[in-house]
Design a protein around this motif. Structure first.
Motif, short mmCIF file in Angstrom:
data_model
loop_
_atom_site.label_atom_id
_atom_site.label_comp_id
_atom_site.label_asym_id
_atom_site.label_seq_id
_atom_site.Cartn_x
_atom_site.Cartn_y
_atom_site.Cartn_z
N ALA A 36 27.76 22.61 45.96
CA ALA A 36 28.47 23.89 46.17
C ALA A 36 27.84 24.98 45.31
O ALA A 36 27.50 24.75 44.14
CB ALA A 36 29.96 23.74 45.82
N GLY A 37 27.70 26.15 45.88
CA GLY A 37 27.13 27.26 45.11
C GLY A 37 27.20 28.55 45.90
O GLY A 37 27.48 28.55 47.10
N ILE A 38 26.95 29.65 45.18
CA ILE A 38 26.93 30.96 45.83
C ILE A 38 25.69 31.73 45.39
O ILE A 38 25.11 31.44 44.33
CB ILE A 38 28.17 31.82 45.48
CG1 ILE A 38 28.28 32.00 43.95
CG2 ILE A 38 29.43 31.23 46.05
CD1 ILE A 38 29.16 33.16 43.55
N LYS A 39 25.32 32.72 46.19
CA LYS A 39 24.32 33.70 45.76
C LYS A 39 24.96 35.06 45.92
O LYS A 39 25.04 35.60 47.02
CB LYS A 39 23.05 33.59 46.62
CG LYS A 39 21.99 34.58 46.19
CD LYS A 39 20.63 34.28 46.80
CE LYS A 39 20.57 34.69 48.23
NZ LYS A 39 19.21 34.55 48.80
N GLN A 40 25.52 35.56 44.83
CA GLN A 40 26.24 36.84 44.85
C GLN A 40 25.26 37.89 44.33
O GLN A 40 24.79 37.79 43.20
CB GLN A 40 27.48 36.70 43.96
CG GLN A 40 28.37 37.90 43.90
CD GLN A 40 28.88 38.34 45.25
OE1 GLN A 40 28.32 39.26 45.86
NE2 GLN A 40 29.92 37.69 45.75
N MET A 41 24.98 38.89 45.18
CA MET A 41 23.95 39.87 44.83
C MET A 41 24.50 41.09 44.08
O MET A 41 23.73 41.90 43.58
CB MET A 41 23.27 40.36 46.12
CG MET A 41 22.68 39.25 46.96
SD MET A 41 21.20 38.58 46.26
CE MET A 41 20.05 39.91 46.60
N GLN A 42 25.83 41.25 44.09
CA GLN A 42 26.45 42.35 43.34
C GLN A 42 27.21 41.76 42.18
O GLN A 42 27.72 40.65 42.28
CB GLN A 42 27.46 43.11 44.23
CG GLN A 42 26.90 43.65 45.52
CD GLN A 42 25.85 44.71 45.28
OE1 GLN A 42 25.94 45.47 44.33
NE2 GLN A 42 24.85 44.75 46.14
N TYR A 43 27.33 42.54 41.10
CA TYR A 43 28.08 42.06 39.94
C TYR A 43 29.57 41.96 40.28
O TYR A 43 30.20 42.95 40.63
CB TYR A 43 27.87 43.01 38.76
CG TYR A 43 28.65 42.60 37.54
CD1 TYR A 43 28.12 41.68 36.63
CD2 TYR A 43 29.92 43.12 37.28
CE1 TYR A 43 28.84 41.29 35.51
CE2 TYR A 43 30.64 42.73 36.16
CZ TYR A 43 30.09 41.81 35.29
OH TYR A 43 30.81 41.42 34.19
N THR A 44 30.10 40.78 40.23
CA THR A 44 31.55 40.59 40.39
C THR A 44 31.97 39.57 39.33
O THR A 44 31.13 38.82 38.82
CB THR A 44 31.94 40.03 41.78
OG1 THR A 44 31.22 38.81 42.00
CG2 THR A 44 31.63 41.00 42.90
N THR A 45 33.26 39.56 39.04
CA THR A 45 33.71 38.61 38.01
C THR A 45 34.75 37.65 38.60
O THR A 45 35.45 37.96 39.55
CB THR A 45 34.32 39.34 36.79
OG1 THR A 45 35.32 40.23 37.26
CG2 THR A 45 33.29 40.08 36.01
N SER A 46 34.84 36.49 37.96
CA SER A 46 35.80 35.46 38.36
C SER A 46 37.15 35.75 37.72
O SER A 46 37.28 36.63 36.87
CB SER A 46 35.31 34.10 37.88
OG SER A 46 35.34 34.09 36.46
N LYS A 47 38.14 34.93 38.10
CA LYS A 47 39.47 35.09 37.49
C LYS A 47 39.39 34.90 35.99
O LYS A 47 40.14 35.50 35.23
CB LYS A 47 40.44 34.07 38.09
CG LYS A 47 40.80 34.34 39.53
CD LYS A 47 41.50 33.13 40.16
CE LYS A 47 41.08 32.95 41.60
NZ LYS A 47 41.01 31.57 42.04
#
Ligand SMILES: NC(=O)c1ccc[n+]([C@@H]2O[C@H](COP(=O)([O-])OP(=O)(O)OC[C@H]3O[C@@H](n4cnc5c(N)ncnc54)[C@H](OP(=O)(O)O)[C@@H]3O)[C@@H](O)[C@H]2O)c1
Length: 326
Positions: free
Chosen positions: A114-125
């Motif tokens: 499992a994984g992601i490629k997030q290209m914009q800065y976002t934050t987790s909970k």
């Protein structure tokens, strides 16, 4: 290989192969995370065709699991396929999942995909940058939760269990400026460090390589063989956050299918008994980046381990943490 030309050459010339048809997984229990789509789904389909006793596939959304079920079972009626929920962004979810895994009679193979490629800065909970939270912190916590089940199975089976963590060749291609920070993981929470394009995603794939090597150094390879794999550059939903036309050209010109990427995952998980602590690419053990092998890389590897353990003990106090002999 690591360089851009080597990457292009491998994508053009290498054709990943499935497991040998006569490879039997009879009686085995296999866990794959993030297998409702992409490479994980293809790996699950391939592993199912080798008729394990039980295949556990993790999803975030049960509806997506139901949609994938028929594809995974395919013509292999008789194998047990279960869909378990886990969200790598949630410590509670990982902890509950870990307890379920520990209650299994056996766990022979685990593929942490499992994984992601997030290209914009976002934050987790929890307040961490999302690629770091899911790809590194989530993957690392899952590896710690399932390790005792793999070790227990090895003792019952009298042969090592297997753990594979999915990384990427992109771990060669990053500046990793955060490495000199007093606390690397916390520094990566700062938006100004996010960098351009895929820098942050690739940095988290470097963290996967470092984590795998440090974890392997603490675990006896007669109990669990732990490796990390580059599945190659493949068509999949992973690239959906990339808005540039360049990715479309790259995909068109170079990408393997998800099925071919899945072959690289199953190969790393099932073959290569000599791969403890090693990195695989194009279905063979190869050296990871020069940084990983350098003296500095070795120190950063230990630092990342210590920072991650400290963070997890603080933020996921309900999780159980194996003890390792020094
Ligand atoms: N495709 C490539 O070119 C490539 C290259 C190198 C490495 N990789 C690595 O290969 C792995 C699989 O990627 P893919 O290409 O198959 O991408 P994908 O099709 O997007 O699959 C990613 C999987 O991870 C799951 N996932 C995402 N966020 C999650 C979370 N918070 N908790 C639990 N599961 C989560 C997704 O579930 P949802 O459907 O619910 O989002 C999905 O099942 C990743 O680790 C990726 O970094 C891929």
């Amino acid at each position: 290989m690591g360089g851009f030309l080597g990457f292009v050459w491998n994508q053009w010339t290498y054709k990943p192969k499935p497991l040998d048809q006569d490879k039997s997984l009879a009686g085995k229990t296999i866990l794959i995370t993030g297998a409702n789509s992409g490479l994980g789904l293809e790996a699950a389909k391939e592993l199912a065709s080798h008729k394990p006793a039980k295949l556990i596939v993790t999803v975030r959304d049960p509806a997506k699991g139901e949609a994938a079920k028929a594809q995974i079972i395919g013509n292999n009626a008789g194998i047990e396929v279960e869909f378990w929920e886990v969200d790598y962004e949630s410590y509670d979810s990982i902890t509950a999942f870990g307890k379920k895994v520990l209650a299994l009679d056996r766990l022979d193979y685990a593929l942490l995909n499992a994984g992601i490629k997030q290209m914009q800065y976002t934050t987790s909970k929890a307040g961490h940058e999302s690629n770091v939270q899911i790809n590194h912190i989530g993957t690392s916590l899952v590896s710690l939760q399932i390790l005792p089940a793999l070790q227990k199975t090895a003792r019952i089976a009298g042969q090592p269990s297997r753990l594979t963590i999915v990384s990427s060749e992109g771990h060669f291609w990053i500046p990793f400026k955060e490495r000199t920070a007093e606390n690397i993981l916390l520094r990566m929470d700062d938006k100004e460090t996010f960098g351009q394009q895929m820098n942050r995603y690739y940095t988290t794939k470097l963290l996967n390589v470092l984590w795998t090597r440090e974890l392997a150094s603490k675990v006896n390879q007669n109990e669990v063989i732990i490796n990390t794999v580059n599945p190659g550059f493949c068509y999949s939903g992973l690239h959906r956050h990339e808005k540039t036309g360049i990715i479309k050209i790259f995909l068109w010109a170079l990408a393997w299918t998800s099925q071919q990427g899945g072959h690289c995952l199953t190969d790393a998980l099932v073959n290569h008994p000599d791969s403890h602590g090693k990195y695989l690419s194009e279905q063979k053990v190869v050296p990871p980046s020069k940084f990983v092998l350098s003296e500095e890389g070795r120190k950063v590897q230990t630092k990342i381990w210590n920072e991650t353990m400290e963070l997890l003990r603080k933020e996921a106090p309900g999780a159980s943490f194996p003890t390792f002999e020094e």
